[in-house]
Design an enzyme around this catalytic site. Structure first.
Site, mmCIF file in Angstrom:
data_model
loop_
_atom_site.group_PDB
_atom_site.id
_atom_site.type_symbol
_atom_site.label_atom_id
_atom_site.label_comp_id
_atom_site.label_asym_id
_atom_site.label_seq_id
_atom_site.Cartn_x
_atom_site.Cartn_y
_atom_site.Cartn_z
ATOM 1 N N CYS A 76 -22.892 87.495 -0.932
ATOM 2 C CA CYS A 76 -22.109 86.485 -1.669
ATOM 3 C C CYS A 76 -21.859 86.571 -2.912
ATOM 4 C CB CYS A 76 -22.677 84.867 -1.322
ATOM 5 S SG CYS A 76 -22.042 83.583 -2.218
ATOM 6 N N CYS A 399 -42.636 73.721 9.995
ATOM 7 C CA CYS A 399 -41.851 73.975 8.944
ATOM 8 C C CYS A 399 -42.397 74.041 7.424
ATOM 9 C CB CYS A 399 -40.609 73.010 8.798
ATOM 10 S SG CYS A 399 -41.130 71.425 8.671
#
Length: 445
Positions: A76, A399
């Site tokens: 990116c 998570c």
């Protein structure tokens, strides 16, 4: 070598010793821990501290003097300023290995536990995987431009980006046009965020609006959605105000678990798995650990839409999904009905963070549990395990390694479970986030 290189004024010269749980390089200078963003193990870097505490500092890499062979060029163009990703400079397989080390170290340090078998990490596509999330919006008067994206690194400002390598390709492709569109709206300074939700066919953008759209605003939005693959919804206050801008925007979102012949319909504001690609293999692994059969009665705690509940039911097992959100329970029931699993699945709305032994016993007996809690973990639930409540198998999807380690400590050291297997799931490539799955087996008393 470090002694021969003179750092610039106000910069620290650091030899990176390790990588921490946030994906930062770790060094020590005069006995003080320095966490260096953008630095990799084995590198020598010049860095500048921007957080200074008595026992540690946080710094960012200004210049790499000796480079790791695991350093790669970020894909990116906005990586150095956008805070959406933190590890694009780290070779992909090395990212996974680093997360595995963080996971194992967290289990050992916090939970004082070690799994008997480390599972092979689960990984999937590394780009354009994030199908649900939230973007910040800010109209900048000096630029006469609405910015749409993530925070800049180390600031509360929004990064000025024109594309994103982790968002769905369709959303990344239209970011510049979306910014131009917001700039043209009469309430361009009254839109603080955009929630996005996508599937393989649709992209829904939910505009959080603090003032009403006028007729021209609606015309601009409708014209945009006719020219680009996007549907607009709006939210003026609470979640109950979320609605499609027009009838053509009222699309049905869904994802499939093809291996189990299942289809899940959901609304743009429902909680769903952010990475639909890795979710496929995560569900497969959960089923291989749980081994559901027609002789089992299973509880699926924090069940959400039934992402695990319905695959369990396809085995013929009787399964009850328990979830704290009434709206998610209603959506889960809809998915159950659409997949014709009414005979195998029951759902119940219950606050699992305040659950008592009495309310848990009222659910009846289950010989197996699947637990998929939010970041806070399942502390209250695992504390209730005793002589009356003792499933033979617990599959725990986490998570947050820290809360899994805390709960694993209880299960292993207090509740008589063997920590049989565990491994990471690379749900969020190029970030430091670590998802994991673990198997606990009740030992003979």
């Amino acid at each position: 070598m470090q002694d021969d290189i003179k750092p610039k004024k106000k910069l620290l010269l650091a030899t990176i010793e390790n990588i921490d749980q946030e994906g930062r390089g770790v060094t020590h200078i005069d006995g003080k821990a320095i966490f260096v963003e953008g630095a990799l193990q084995g590198e020598i870097v010049e860095c500048e501290s921007y957080v200074k505490k008595p026992s540690y500092e946080i710094a960012f890499t200004e210049r790499v003097i000796r480079q790791s062979n695991l350093r790669v060029k970020p894909k990116c163009d906005h990586f150095n300023r956008c805070g959406g990703c933190s590890m694009q400079h780290f070779e992909f397989q090395a990212q996974i290995a680093a997360k595995q080390r963080v996971f194992e170290n967290t289990l050992s340090r916090i939970g004082k536990v070690k799994t008997e078998t480390i599972l092979t990490p689960l990984a999937g596509p590394s780009w354009h995987y994030r199908y649900k999330g939230r973007l910040r919006v800010k109209f900048v008067v000096k630029k006469n431009k609405a910015l749409v994206g993530f925070n800049e690194k180390r600031t509360h400002f929004i990064a000025d980006i024109s594309s994103c390598e982790v968002l769905p390709q369709t959303l990344s492709d239209i970011l510049p046009q979306l910014q131009d569109l917001i700039t043209q709206l009469s309430i361009k300074d009254q839109i603080p965020q955009i929630e996005f939700a996508a599937d393989q066919k649709h992209l829904v953008l939910v505009l959080r609006i603090l003032d009403a759209l006028n007729t021209n605003d609606e015309l601009l939005l409708n014209t945009f959605s006719s020219q680009h693959p996007v549907q607009f919804w709006t939210q003026s206050k609470g979640p109950d105000t979320i609605k499609p801008l027009s009838k053509k925007d009222d699309v049905k979102l869904s994802y499939a678990l093809k291996e189990f012949g299942l289809q899940f319909s959901f609304m743009p504001y429902d909680f769903t798995q952010i990475n639909p690609f890795i979710n496929q293999v995560l569900v497969r692994r959960a089923m291989s650990l749980l081994k559901p059969s027609k002789d089992d009665r299973i509880f699926d705690f924090f069940c959400g839409l039934g992402n695990f509940t319905l695959p369990i039911a396809t085995s013929g097992a009787k399964v009850r999904g328990i979830e704290g959100s009434a709206s998610l329970i209603e959506r889960a029931k809809q998915c159950r009905d659409e997949n014709h699993l009414n005979d195998f699945v029951e759902y119940q709305c219950m606050n699992l963070f305040d659950i008592t032994k009495e309310s848990l016993l009222k659910l009846g007996h289950a010989n197996k549990w699947l637990i998929d809690p939010p970041r806070d973990g399942a502390f209250q639930l695992v504390q209730l395990i005793d002589d009356d409540i003792h499933p033979s198998i617990i599959v725990y999807v986490s998570c947050n390694p820290a809360t899994l380690a805390r709960d694993a400590q209880i299960l292993v050291h207090e509740k008589g479970y063997k920590f049989d297997k565990a491994g990471i799931v690379n749900m969020f490539p190029h970030t430091s986030h670590v998802e994991s799955i673990a198997l606990f087996v009740k030992t003979e008393s």
